[in-house]
Structure formats: structure tokens, C-alpha cells
Design a protein around this motif. Structure first.
Motif, mmCIF file in Angstrom:
data_model
loop_
_atom_site.group_PDB
_atom_site.id
_atom_site.type_symbol
_atom_site.label_atom_id
_atom_site.label_comp_id
_atom_site.label_asym_id
_atom_site.label_seq_id
_atom_site.Cartn_x
_atom_site.Cartn_y
_atom_site.Cartn_z
ATOM 1 N N LYS A 1 -34.701 -69.044 39.153
ATOM 2 C CA LYS A 1 -34.857 -69.238 37.698
ATOM 3 C C LYS A 1 -34.162 -68.122 36.934
ATOM 4 N N ALA A 2 -34.237 -66.896 37.445
ATOM 5 C CA ALA A 2 -33.563 -65.770 36.787
ATOM 6 C C ALA A 2 -32.042 -65.940 36.845
ATOM 7 N N LEU A 3 -31.538 -66.486 37.950
ATOM 8 C CA LEU A 3 -30.104 -66.763 38.049
ATOM 9 C C LEU A 3 -29.698 -67.833 37.029
ATOM 10 N N ALA A 4 -30.550 -68.838 36.846
ATOM 11 C CA ALA A 4 -30.269 -69.872 35.842
ATOM 12 C C ALA A 4 -30.232 -69.271 34.441
ATOM 13 N N ALA A 5 -31.178 -68.385 34.154
ATOM 14 C CA ALA A 5 -31.212 -67.730 32.843
ATOM 15 C C ALA A 5 -29.980 -66.865 32.621
ATOM 16 N N ASN A 6 -29.328 -66.475 33.709
ATOM 17 C CA ASN A 6 -28.117 -65.659 33.638
ATOM 18 C C ASN A 6 -26.859 -66.526 33.616
ATOM 19 N N GLY A 7 -27.035 -67.827 33.426
ATOM 20 C CA GLY A 7 -25.881 -68.719 33.281
ATOM 21 C C GLY A 7 -25.350 -69.296 34.576
ATOM 22 N N GLN A 8 -26.065 -69.083 35.687
ATOM 23 C CA GLN A 8 -25.596 -69.604 36.966
ATOM 24 C C GLN A 8 -26.031 -71.063 37.164
ATOM 25 N N GLN A 9 -25.270 -71.765 37.991
ATOM 26 C CA GLN A 9 -25.630 -73.128 38.373
ATOM 27 C C GLN A 9 -26.690 -73.052 39.473
ATOM 28 N N VAL A 10 -27.861 -73.626 39.229
ATOM 29 C CA VAL A 10 -28.937 -73.534 40.215
ATOM 30 C C VAL A 10 -29.580 -74.902 40.434
ATOM 31 N N VAL A 11 -30.179 -75.046 41.596
ATOM 32 C CA VAL A 11 -30.980 -76.226 41.929
ATOM 33 C C VAL A 11 -32.331 -75.748 42.427
ATOM 34 N N ASP A 12 -33.400 -76.236 41.801
ATOM 35 C CA ASP A 12 -34.759 -75.911 42.244
ATOM 36 C C ASP A 12 -35.248 -77.065 43.113
ATOM 37 N N LEU A 13 -34.962 -76.993 44.406
ATOM 38 C CA LEU A 13 -35.319 -78.086 45.314
ATOM 39 C C LEU A 13 -36.824 -78.319 45.360
ATOM 40 N N GLU A 14 -37.593 -77.219 45.379
ATOM 41 C CA GLU A 14 -39.043 -77.364 45.464
ATOM 42 C C GLU A 14 -39.607 -77.961 44.172
ATOM 43 N N GLY A 15 -39.001 -77.618 43.043
ATOM 44 C CA GLY A 15 -39.426 -78.213 41.787
ATOM 45 C C GLY A 15 -39.167 -79.713 41.763
ATOM 46 N N LEU A 16 -38.002 -80.124 42.250
ATOM 47 C CA LEU A 16 -37.674 -81.547 42.299
ATOM 48 C C LEU A 16 -38.569 -82.288 43.291
#
Length: 343
Positions: free
Chosen positions: A155-170
Motif C-alpha cells: 500500500k505504501a508503494l501504491a501511495a508512492n505512485g507505483q503499480q501494485v496488486v493486492d492479491l490478498e485484498g482481491l
């Protein structure tokens, strides 16, 4: 005549127009285009009845029975569609782009609503989804022992503008025996894959896509095999949080659940923990020593993690020993230390 478009154009139009899935409720629940609304031409029992008629007595009787069922629904279907907000079109699909979507599209267009259907229907969408997972991606896998806060780092990487996937969230599951606690009911594997596709469909695959290390199964859902194979060959960042912090994080996350529930989960681990360790963990639980429980369970989880780390040693790009929970700072460090990997 109703316009029918290919999947690429259909998905592009869906950015500003509603998708209407006219399949039965059970088909829709099992797997759907994310964001689609369900306007079933037939309910599950009606669809079964018509299918039986078609097989046993032929198409003509099946179609006539379908008309009897649909007749009273026509006005409510139009009124439902009228309430939708759209820019250019209402996007309609069924399973294969056949009679169901064609019938609903004809009805709405006859009333005066602009309609587009999907060539090949939901089946074509599913093939498109699976094709996407086979594309080459620059995946970057965050690995680390249980309780390290890998999801918080994502989530912190996403807030820093990175492309992320939260597999556990999905997946609505955190991956361990305790992973379903506090989560929504898991989707089907099919719909999980649809949501994963939706999360990555606009990514630039020449740039890193950050995600947490997972087994191919997260609870009851399965990561698409082609995608998981890419994860297995991708660079890894080992993020290891101080053990005392990990214990406190696990207590904060799980100690509020009923003792009976936690008891059941520990019993599920008995074979892997060993009978004596499982008995000790249950004793600590019943005495309210949640930190003791977490400390004991980490013996098993850390051992399993170390074995996985050894298997992927050649893919290890960066190791971080974390001693605080300022994940924004850890995200900045991870980006800085790995940027030469994908520049």
C-alpha cells in the motif's frame, strides 16, 4: 440493427458506460465483468426449464416458453435500463453473445436507448482475461515472514505512485490458516481472476508491478497459472520485520476474534506444529497470553518461510531488516534500491 463490438472496444466503452449482464443470477455471481450490473433475462430456474425444453422437445417450444416468461418482464427491464447513467451506450452481454443479449438489446433499442453488445459475450471476455496473464510483465515480488507487514508495504508503494496488486485484498483472504478471519466471503476463482485482470489491465508492463509473494492458492481461490509462473521467476525483495514487532502486529490483528474460532484454527495446524506445540499454543490461548501464542506459531510459519526463501535464493534482489513500522520510508528505500532493475 444493434451494433456488436469486439472485446477491446467493449472494455474501452465500459470506462464511461454501464455494462449490463443479462445472464442468470448464479452465472453472474460465479464470475462477471467487474462493475457490471445484473439484469437477468431468465432466473436460474427459468433458464433450467427452457434448457430442458430445448433438449427434450426442440427449439420452437423452448422459444415460445421463453417468450411467455419474458413478456411480463419487458417493462421492468426497460425501466431498469432507464435509470442507468451512460455517456454513449448501454453495453449488454450474455454468455456467448447470442439470443439473450440480442433479445434484451433489441428491447432497449426499440424503446429508444442506445445499445451495444459484446461479440462472443462473457466467454470472449474470459478468454481475453486469460490471454492477458500470459503477457510478459515486470513483476517485483515482496516476500517476508508472517506478520512483517508486506501488505502495508504494498500500500505504501501504491501511495508512492507505483503499480501494485493486492492479491490478498482481491481474494478476501490473507493466505494463512487464519487468513479468512475478518474477511468478506471469498469470490470464485473465476471472479478473483476477473478482478485481478481489472486491476492490471491498464498497467505499463515495461515498468514494475509490485505484489506480495503467495502460493498459487489463496484460501479457496487460485491465481491464474500463467501469472503465478511469472511470479515464481520474478525478482524478490525480502522484507523482514523485527520479530517482537511482528508478534505485536499479529496480536493486534487476531486477538479480538472469539477464543473458539482461534482454537479451531490452531487445531487445524496440529499436524504441522506437532501435537505438543499445538497443545502448548491452546493452553496459552486459554490463559489469554496472545503474545505467547503468536510467538509459538511463528516457529512453524518462520520455518516454512525459510524453506521458501531458500528455493528462491537466486531471485533475491534486495534484503531489508526492518526495525520500525514507517512503511512510507521503507517504500522509498525499496524504490531507491531496486530502480536500476527496471530503468
Amino acid at each position: 440493427m444493434v451494433k456488436s463490438v469486439d472485446i477491446e472496444e467493449f472494455l474501452e466503452l465500459s470506462r464511461q458506460n454501464p455494462v449490463v449482464d443479462v445472464r442468470s443470477p448464479s452465472e453472474y455471481t460465479y464470475g462477471r465483468i467487474p462493475g457490471a450490473v445484473n439484469l437477468p433475462l431468465f432466473e436460474d430456474d427459468e433458464r433450467a426449464e427452457i434448457g430442458t425444453l430445448y433438449k427434450q422437445q426442440g427449439k420452437d417450444l423452448a422459444v415460445k416458453r421463453g417468450l411467455e416468461i419474458v413478456g411480463p418482464k419487458m417493462r421492468p427491464m426497460v425501466e431498469f435500463a432507464e435509470q442507468l447513467t451512460f455517456k454513449d451506450h448501454i453495453l449488454v452481454h450474455c454468455w456467448r453473445g447470442g439470443m439473450r443479449s440480442g433479445s434484451v438489446a433489441w428491447l432497449l433499442q426499440t424503446y429508444g436507448l442506445p445499445v451495444v453488445t459484446l461479440k462472443g459475450g462473457y466467454k470472449r471476455f474470459r478468454n481475453h482475461v486469460l490471454d492477458k496473464f500470459a503477457e510478459k510483465m515486470e513483476l517485483m515480488v515482496i516476500t517476508g515472514p508472517t506478520g512483517s507487514g508486506k501488505t502495508d508495504l504494498i500500500k505504501a508503494l501504491a501511495a508512492n505512485g507505483q503499480q501494485v496488486v493486492d492479491l490478498e485484498g482481491l481474494a478476501h483472504h490473507k493466505g494463512s490458516v487464519f487468513g479468512e478471519l475478518g474477511q468478506e466471503v471469498q469470490p470464485s476463482s473465476e471472479h478473483f481472476q476477473n478482478e485481478l485482470f481489472w486491476a492490471i489491465k491498464d498497467f505499463d508492463f515495461s515498468q514494475p508491478v509490485w505484489l506480495e509473494d503467495e502460493s498459487i492458492g489463496i484460501g479457496k481461490v487460485m491465481i491464474p497459472e500463467a501469472f503465478w509462473r511469472q511470479m515464481g521467476k520474478s525478482p524478490r525483495v525480502h522484507f523482514n520485520m523485527d520479530r517482537n514487532i511482528r508478534i505485536k502486529r499479529l496480536v493486534s490483528e487476531y486477538a479480538s476474534f472469539p477464543e473458539k474460532v482461534l482454537d479451531e484454527k490452531i487445531n487445524m495446524l496440529e499436524r504441522k506444529l506437532g501435537g505438543q506445540h499445538a497443545k502448548s499454543a491452546l493452553g496459552l490461548l486459554r490463559s489469554g497470553d496472545f503474545e505467547g501464542v503468536a510467538d509459538l506459531l511463528l516457529v512453524y510459519y518462520d520455518r516454512a518461510y525459510k524453506n521458501a526463501l531458500i528455493r528462491h535464493k537466486k531471485d533475491l534482489l534486495l534484503e531489508i531488516e526492518a526495525d520500525h513500522e514507517d512503511f512510507a520510508k521503507w517504500a522509498e528505500l525499496v524504490i531507491e534500491k531496486t530502480k536500476t532493475q527496471y530503468v
